[in-house]
Write a protein that holds these residues in place. Sequence first.
Motif, PDB file in Angstrom:
ATOM      1  N   PHE A   1     -24.740  14.638  -1.936  1.00 37.63           N
ATOM      2  CA  PHE A   1     -23.893  13.625  -1.313  1.00 37.63           C
ATOM      3  C   PHE A   1     -23.634  13.924   0.170  1.00 37.63           C
ATOM      4  CE2 PHE A   1     -22.718  13.444  -5.834  1.00 37.63           C
ATOM      5  CZ  PHE A   1     -22.993  12.101  -6.087  1.00 37.63           C
ATOM      6  N   VAL A   2     -23.646  15.185   0.534  1.00 41.03           N
ATOM      7  CA  VAL A   2     -23.329  15.524   1.924  1.00 41.03           C
ATOM      8  C   VAL A   2     -24.514  16.145   2.656  1.00 41.03           C
ATOM      9  CG1 VAL A   2     -20.877  15.839   1.464  1.00 41.03           C
ATOM     10  CG2 VAL A   2     -22.427  17.789   1.232  1.00 41.03           C
ATOM     11  N   GLY A   3     -25.647  16.284   1.991  1.00 39.44           N
ATOM     12  CA  GLY A   3     -26.821  16.874   2.619  1.00 39.44           C
ATOM     13  C   GLY A   3     -27.764  15.817   3.158  1.00 39.44           C
ATOM     14  N   ALA A   4     -28.742  16.273   3.939  1.00 38.75           N
ATOM     15  CA  ALA A   4     -29.746  15.369   4.501  1.00 38.75           C
ATOM     16  C   ALA A   4     -30.985  16.166   4.852  1.00 38.75           C
ATOM     17  CB  ALA A   4     -29.202  14.657   5.735  1.00 38.75           C
ATOM     18  N   ASP A   5     -32.104  15.458   5.019  1.00 41.37           N
ATOM     19  CA  ASP A   5     -33.364  16.118   5.343  1.00 41.37           C
ATOM     20  C   ASP A   5     -33.411  16.612   6.782  1.00 41.37           C
ATOM     21  OD1 ASP A   5     -34.386  15.737   2.810  1.00 41.37           O
ATOM     22  OD2 ASP A   5     -35.269  13.797   3.304  1.00 41.37           O
ATOM     23  N   SER A   6     -32.657  15.988   7.659  1.00 40.97           N
ATOM     24  CA  SER A   6     -32.687  16.361   9.074  1.00 40.97           C
ATOM     25  C   SER A   6     -31.373  15.950   9.722  1.00 40.97           C
ATOM     26  CB  SER A   6     -33.856  15.670   9.780  1.00 40.97           C
ATOM     27  OG  SER A   6     -33.639  14.274   9.835  1.00 40.97           O
ATOM     28  N   PRO A   7     -31.058  16.525  10.884  1.00 42.53           N
ATOM     29  CA  PRO A   7     -29.831  16.109  11.586  1.00 42.53           C
ATOM     30  C   PRO A   7     -29.820  14.613  11.904  1.00 42.53           C
ATOM     31  CG  PRO A   7     -30.687  18.143  12.516  1.00 42.53           C
ATOM     32  CD  PRO A   7     -31.729  17.649  11.558  1.00 42.53           C
ATOM     33  N   ASP A   8     -30.985  14.067  12.242  1.00 42.08           N
ATOM     34  CA  ASP A   8     -31.041  12.650  12.612  1.00 42.08           C
ATOM     35  C   ASP A   8     -30.722  11.726  11.441  1.00 42.08           C
ATOM     36  OD1 ASP A   8     -31.657  12.945  15.328  1.00 42.08           O
ATOM     37  OD2 ASP A   8     -33.778  13.274  14.874  1.00 42.08           O
ATOM     38  N   SER A   9     -31.040  12.161  10.226  1.00 43.27           N
ATOM     39  CA  SER A   9     -30.809  11.299   9.067  1.00 43.27           C
ATOM     40  C   SER A   9     -29.456  11.538   8.408  1.00 43.27           C
ATOM     41  CB  SER A   9     -31.925  11.513   8.029  1.00 43.27           C
ATOM     42  OG  SER A   9     -31.926  12.852   7.560  1.00 43.27           O
ATOM     43  N   HIS A  10     -28.703  12.514   8.924  1.00 46.41           N
ATOM     44  CA  HIS A  10     -27.384  12.793   8.348  1.00 46.41           C
ATOM     45  C   HIS A  10     -26.395  11.713   8.780  1.00 46.41           C
ATOM     46  CE1 HIS A  10     -23.987  15.016   6.787  1.00 46.41           C
ATOM     47  NE2 HIS A  10     -24.809  15.959   6.355  1.00 46.41           N
ATOM     48  N   THR A  11     -25.583  11.265   7.849  1.00 46.67           N
ATOM     49  CA  THR A  11     -24.709  10.117   8.123  1.00 46.67           C
ATOM     50  C   THR A  11     -23.284  10.493   8.512  1.00 46.67           C
ATOM     51  OG1 THR A  11     -24.172   9.966   5.762  1.00 46.67           O
ATOM     52  CG2 THR A  11     -26.017   8.628   6.570  1.00 46.67           C
ATOM     53  N   SER A  12     -22.891  11.757   8.310  1.00 52.54           N
ATOM     54  CA  SER A  12     -21.475  12.065   8.517  1.00 52.54           C
ATOM     55  C   SER A  12     -21.195  13.076   9.627  1.00 52.54           C
ATOM     56  CB  SER A  12     -20.856  12.580   7.208  1.00 52.54           C
ATOM     57  OG  SER A  12     -21.503  13.765   6.785  1.00 52.54           O
ATOM     58  N   ILE A  13     -22.217  13.688  10.220  1.00 52.36           N
ATOM     59  CA  ILE A  13     -21.943  14.650  11.287  1.00 52.36           C
ATOM     60  C   ILE A  13     -21.781  13.914  12.616  1.00 52.36           C
ATOM     61  CG2 ILE A  13     -23.163  16.521  10.127  1.00 52.36           C
ATOM     62  CD1 ILE A  13     -25.501  16.112  11.987  1.00 52.36           C
TER      63      ILE A  13
END
Length: 261
Positions: A1-13
Motif C-alpha cells: 500500500f505504501v511502496g512503489a517501483d520507483s520514486p517517480d511512481s510513488h504517490t505519497s512522497i
Amino acid sequence: FVGADSPDSHTSISDSEREYIKSTLVNSSVQSSTMPTPWRHIVTSGPMWALLIVHLGQNWGFWMLLTMLPNYLSHVLNFNIKSNGLMSSIPYMVMWGLTIVFSWIADYINERRLLPLSVSRKMWNTIAHWGGAAALLGLSLASTVWGALVLLTISVALNAGVYMGFLTNHLDLAPNFAGLLMGITNGLSNITSILGPMITGFIVSDQTSKDQWMIAFYISAAIFFAGNLVFMVFGSTDVQPWNNPLQEDLRNEKPKKSSDI
C-alpha cells in the motif's frame, strides 16, 4: 500500500524527498527495467566472481555458527537448555548493535571521503571475516567457559561488517542490475549455507569433543580468510562497463561509411 517501483511512481512522497532519492541513485538509469541483461559480461566479470566467492564463504561460516552454536554451548560448554537460549542469542544481539554503529561510522567515512570507497568496503569486510576468523582460531586457547563465549560473541558480532562490505558491493558494480547480482550470489551461496552445517555435523560425530569442534571452527575460519582474500585482491567498487548495455552497444557500433549515407 505504501511502496512503489520507483520514486517517480510513488504517490505519497513529497517532491523534495523524490528529488533527494533520485539524486542519490548514482549510475542508475530509469530505463534499467527495459535494459537487456548482459549475461555474458556478468559471467565473465572478475569482480563479480570475487563477489560470489566471498558470499559463498560468508554463508558457510554464518550459517554454520547460527545452526551449530547451541549444540556447542550445550555439549561442550555445558550450558543448560534454559540458559542456552539466552547465551546463543547474545552474539546476535551484539551483532545487531554493531550493525548500527558500523553503519554510522561507514557513512561518516564515505560521505567525507576519508578513505577511497574500495578501501572502505574491503576494510569492513576484513573486520567481519578476518576478525571473525581470528576469534574462531582463538577458541582453542580459551581456558574458561566465559572466555570461549566471549570469543564466539566476537566472531559472530564482527560479522556486522559485511553489510558495509561485500553486501553493498552489488550496488557498486552495477546499480542497474544490483538486484540481479544479489539474486545470483545469494542464490548460489545457499549451497554453502547447507554444506557448512551439514559437513560440520559429519566432522563432529561426538558433540562433547572439543577437538572435533575445533576442526569445524578452523575450517570455517579458513573459508572466511580465503573468501575475503579473494575479495581483497579481485574485488572492485568501480561501476562496470556493462552496467549500461545500451551505451555499450552505441560505443561498439561501427561508424557508417560515407557511401552508406
